[in-house]
Motif scaffolding. Structure first.
Motif, PDB file in Angstrom:
ATOM      1  N   LEU A 236      45.731  26.200  42.442  1.00 64.06           N
ATOM      2  CA  LEU A 236      46.268  27.473  42.940  1.00 64.06           C
ATOM      3  C   LEU A 236      45.718  27.742  44.329  1.00 64.06           C
TER       4      LEU A 236
ATOM      5  N   GLY B  18      40.619  34.944  37.900  1.00 61.90           N
ATOM      6  CA  GLY B  18      40.814  35.982  38.910  1.00 61.90           C
ATOM      7  C   GLY B  18      41.122  35.468  40.288  1.00 61.90           C
TER       8      GLY B  18
ATOM      9  N   SER C 228      36.519  30.804  33.853  1.00 57.39           N
ATOM     10  CA  SER C 228      36.650  31.403  35.175  1.00 57.39           C
ATOM     11  C   SER C 228      38.035  32.016  35.299  1.00 57.39           C
TER      12      SER C 228
ATOM     13  N   THR D 296      49.342  47.575  38.708  1.00 62.07           N
ATOM     14  CA  THR D 296      48.802  46.537  39.574  1.00 62.07           C
ATOM     15  C   THR D 296      49.453  46.637  40.946  1.00 62.07           C
TER      16      THR D 296
ATOM     17  N   TRP E 181      44.325  30.283  35.014  1.00 67.42           N
ATOM     18  CA  TRP E 181      45.224  31.027  35.917  1.00 67.42           C
ATOM     19  C   TRP E 181      46.178  31.872  35.089  1.00 67.42           C
ATOM     20  N   TRP E 182      46.239  33.128  35.414  1.00 65.38           N
ATOM     21  CA  TRP E 182      47.220  34.034  34.817  1.00 65.38           C
ATOM     22  C   TRP E 182      47.241  35.308  35.625  1.00 65.38           C
TER      23      TRP E 182
ATOM     24  N   ARG F 172      47.656  34.000  47.130  1.00 65.21           N
ATOM     25  CA  ARG F 172      48.914  34.733  47.196  1.00 65.21           C
ATOM     26  C   ARG F 172      49.730  34.321  48.419  1.00 65.21           C
TER      27      ARG F 172
ATOM     28  N   GLU G 282      50.817  40.426  34.910  1.00 67.30           N
ATOM     29  CA  GLU G 282      52.198  40.286  34.455  1.00 67.30           C
ATOM     30  C   GLU G 282      52.350  39.273  33.332  1.00 67.30           C
TER      31      GLU G 282
HETATM   32  C1  WTA Z   1      44.885  35.132  41.128  1.00 64.94           C
HETATM   33  C2  WTA Z   1      43.988  38.479  36.717  1.00 64.94           C
HETATM   34  C3  WTA Z   1      43.493  30.948  41.094  1.00 64.94           C
HETATM   35  C4  WTA Z   1      46.322  34.747  41.451  1.00 64.94           C
HETATM   36  C5  WTA Z   1      44.014  37.720  35.389  1.00 64.94           C
HETATM   37  C6  WTA Z   1      47.127  35.674  40.576  1.00 64.94           C
HETATM   38  C7  WTA Z   1      43.898  33.019  40.197  1.00 64.94           C
HETATM   39  C8  WTA Z   1      46.307  36.930  40.605  1.00 64.94           C
HETATM   40  C9  WTA Z   1      43.328  32.625  38.966  1.00 64.94           C
HETATM   41  C10 WTA Z   1      46.495  37.797  39.383  1.00 64.94           C
HETATM   42  C11 WTA Z   1      42.811  31.285  38.875  1.00 64.94           C
HETATM   43  C12 WTA Z   1      44.027  34.678  38.797  1.00 64.94           C
HETATM   44  N1  WTA Z   1      42.925  30.492  39.964  1.00 64.94           N
HETATM   45  N2  WTA Z   1      43.982  32.186  41.248  1.00 64.94           N
HETATM   46  N3  WTA Z   1      42.217  30.831  37.777  1.00 64.94           N
HETATM   47  N4  WTA Z   1      43.426  33.668  38.130  1.00 64.94           N
HETATM   48  N5  WTA Z   1      44.310  34.301  40.059  1.00 64.94           N
HETATM   49  O1  WTA Z   1      46.926  40.435  37.990  1.00 64.94           O
HETATM   50  O2  WTA Z   1      46.567  34.986  42.812  1.00 64.94           O
HETATM   51  O3  WTA Z   1      44.480  40.862  38.487  1.00 64.94           O
HETATM   52  O4  WTA Z   1      48.437  35.884  41.053  1.00 64.94           O
HETATM   53  O5  WTA Z   1      45.226  39.068  36.925  1.00 64.94           O
HETATM   54  O6  WTA Z   1      44.950  36.487  40.692  1.00 64.94           O
HETATM   55  O7  WTA Z   1      45.587  38.878  39.396  1.00 64.94           O
HETATM   56  P1  WTA Z   1      45.563  39.910  38.203  1.00 64.94           P
END
Ligand code: WTA
Length: 650
Positions: free
Chosen positions: A511, A385, A383, A261, A411-412, A514, A415
């Motif tokens: 959220l 990402g 939902s 990532t 949200w996740w 970043r 990592e």
């Molecule tokens: C963002 C994807 C707001 C966030 C699973 C995080 C979100 C990054 C959400 C991780 C959400 C993911 N609401 N922001 N529901 N889900 N993010 O590693 O900034 O591709 O740190 O994982 O996406 O992206 P990754």
């Protein structure tokens, strides 16, 4: 579902009666988890089959290096496949797979068990051993899942690279992970045409050493170059293997996979996930967040297996829960813009999980399209990402969910491995646009710059203050970077997520995106530095600065400012297209800048740091913020004069 009250942040939606009455988890789950967090996760782990029980739930004696379910042993593939067959569910469909051209395959758990066993035997024949890394660079076809499970079955560590990444990106990941075997396909179907993958592997392997075998699935029947002794067809090797393979139990902390990532530097980070804790949390969250009913639900995560969402919620979570899933190879607009809705209707999908960027695209296309299909089987929506704006939430709720389906905004991160902040469908009164509450057993807080916890009604940084089972264990080969990136800002016990967050007056978490130099384009993480270093790799570019500017559809769009080398000629549009294509070739089409501006100077502080904040103001057409710290404030005027009227499309 009914709109009930009005919170300080707007409308809220209480959970519908049909869901609460039969929900997998009720409100008491929060109390149970807060009374004894480790007992709660131990109970979640007991949903799996352990060959050997653990001695200790968590060893956190050497933070931030966690060990979960210490001493326990299990096999991930056995848990995802064999145990369901042994329990009499062999005839249940694991995947309704649909190719973009409309070809279909129905794969039952019994077939999956045979296929995974054959593939495991094939990998053994190629000399793959437990702990070896296997790169997987595939389209969205069943063999991708089979390959991942085959690795897990024999204890090999898979490293899936999204099929949209370039040969260079693939090569650097293969090198970093030290993979010796690559599994790929001739190609896959995207946007109505075959899109080749094997040539990218061939090119990547000219830039990295150590790969001895390439296993190739035939999908598109495109012509491929063949390296004798290295390349082998899947149908030649796998099909002749025995469908019997006895899985071996591995330690709970045995590595399961690496997923790269983007970070804040140009070099992607290999996030390492391990066996027992990961499977525990993806299985439990998939069951609780989506209220998954294995006998009646038809579950669909509309994402690519090449991302963590695909790993956790197309493969491991759903299979561990004996779900029946839909898996679709192609893009939403092929051959027409109603394709997804047609699939929901055809397979009777009950739970749909996707990204806000897709919802916003559907909004743009218009509500008449979903209205033309029968979507009444849907009962729950998800939902992931990026933040989902309330307008998109309400549209999703109304025009796809028919006003009756709860939406879980999860949200996740790559990592975290699994959901961390999300509503629970049978419990939470939903607030559109907010991910709301930490999952039971998860400790998420909003803190100020010094790490002090903030109360309701304040804005700060998101942190996780207790370890969780599916947490990353390290960055592959770089423990120091693991500590530096995530566990140094507020000490070794506090995980710094890199996201800004707000807590509203009712305690809901929102959220805010970043806080580092990572952009989020259509739910995909791309680092500004990675794009910058690609641009300066082009012979015409002397210096580059990249920012993520807000974009109504993709969340953020990539905007680059470049200074040309003295010898280079500014050929206007032609040069801009050349540079955009250069980045797409270098990293992958998802990193192609929306807009590139050729400028004479970049705004820098006196210490030489590029002021991205100002560039973002320009990219978003805002009044400029404070320019007093600039070495030369007239730079900004020069840049503004160069602004094109409209950003480039595609
Ligand atoms: C963002 C994807 C707001 C966030 C699973 C995080 C979100 C990054 C959400 C991780 C959400 C993911 N609401 N922001 N529901 N889900 N993010 O590693 O900034 O591709 O740190 O994982 O996406 O992206 P990754």
């Amino acid at each position: 579902m009914s709109e009930t009250t009005t919170s300080t942040e707007g409308r809220t939606f209480s959970p519908p009666e049909q869901i609460t009455a039969q929900a997998n988890v009720g409100p008491d789950v929060y109390d149970e988890a807060s009374r004894d967090r480790l007992a709660f996760w131990a109970k979640a782990a007991e949903r799996l089959h352990w060959e050997q029980p653990w001695d200790e739930v968590l060893d956190w004696s050497n933070p931030p290096f966690a060990k979960w379910f210490v001493g326990g042993k299990l096999n991930v593939a056995y848990n995802c496949v064999d145990r369901h067959v042994e329990a009499g569910h062999g005839e249940q469909v694991a995947y309704h797979w649909e190719g973009e051209p409309g070809d279909t395959r129905t794969i039952t758990y019994a077939q999956l068990k045979d296929d995974v066993s054959r593939a495991a035997n094939a990998l053994l024949e190629l000399g793959v051993q437990a702990g070896d890394r296997v790169a997987i660079y595939m389209p969205m076809i069943p063999e991708t899942v089979i390959a991942m499970l085959a690795c897990a079955r024999i204890g090999a560590v898979h490293m899936v690279v999204f099929g949209g990444f370039s040969p260079d990106a693939l090569a650097s990941r293969i090198t970093d992970a030290g993979a010796q075997v690559v599994i790929t396909a001739d190609g896959g179907y995207r946007r109505g045409a075959p899109s080749a993958l094997k040539p990218n592997v061939d090119e990547a392997l000219t830039r990295t050493e150590g790969v001895r075998s390439v296993l190739v699935v035939r999908r598109t029947e495109q012509d491929v170059e063949w390296t004798e002794g290295r390349d082998v067809w899947w149908h030649d090797l796998v099909d002749r293997q025995s469908p019997e393979h006895t899985p071996e139990a591995f330690d709970a902390e045995h590595p399961l996979y690496i997923m790269y990532t983007s970070g804040t530097t140009a070099k992607p980070k290999g996030i390492l996930h391990t066996t027992g804790g990961y499977l525990t949390q993806v299985a439990y969250t998939h069951w609780a967040t989506f209220d998954l009913k294995p006998d009646t639900d038809v579950y669909w995560t509309a994402a690519d297996v090449g991302w963590v969402t695909g790993h956790s919620y197309i493969v491991y979570g759903p299979l561990a829960n004996r779900a029946t899933s839909v898996m679709y190879e192609g893009t939403p607009e092929t051959p027409h813009r109603g394709r997804w809705f047609e699939l929901i209707q055809k397979y009777g999908v009950t739970v749909l999980y996707t990204a806000p960027t897709v919802i916003r695209t559907f909004m743009k296309w218009g509500e008449d399209i979903p209205a033309g299909f029968d979507l009444t089987t849907l009962r729950l929506l998800g939902s992931v990402g990026e933040p989902i704006n309330p307008e998109a939430w309400l549209w999703y709720h109304e025009h796809i969910g028919g006003g009756r389906c709860p939406i879980v905004d999860t949200w996740w991160q790559t990592e975290t491995g699994a959901h961390m902040i999300t509503p629970l469908p049978g419990v939470t009164s939903l607030v559109p646009g907010s991910a709301q509450h930490p999952f039971p057993g998860i400790s998420a807080k909003v803190v100020d710059d010094e790490g002090n916890e903030l109360g309701d009604d304040s804005t700060g940084l998101l942190v996780l203050t207790e370890p969780w089972p599916s947490m990353l264990r390290t960055i592959w080969g770089d423990d120091d970077r693991y500590v530096d990136t995530y566990w140094s800002r507020f000490g070794k016990n506090v995980y710094f997520a890199g996201d800004g967050a707000k807590k509203d007056a009712d305690g809901n978490i929102w959220l805010l995106g970043r806080v580092d130099d990572v952009m989020n384009v259509s739910g995909h993480r791309i680092s500004t530095t990675e794009v910058e270093s690609s641009l300066v790799g082009h012979p015409t570019v002397a210096e580059a600065a990249v920012v993520g500017a807000s974009d109504p559809t993709t969340g953020q769009g990539i905007v680059a400012f470049v200074i040309l080398r003295g010898t280079a000629e500014d050929s206007g549009d032609e040069l801009v297209q050349t540079l955009r294509n250069h980045v797409a070739r270098d990293i992958g089409p998802i990193a192609k800048p929306r807009q590139i501006m050729v400028v004479q100077e970049l705004p820098k502080t006196r210490s030489g740091k590029i002021m991205r904040r100002l560039l973002r103001d320009i990219a978003e057409n805002r009044e400029l913020g404070d320019v007093t710290t600039l070495t030369d404030s007239s730079v900004m005027e020069l840049i503004k004069e160069k602004l094109p009227a409209t950003p480039s499309e595609d």
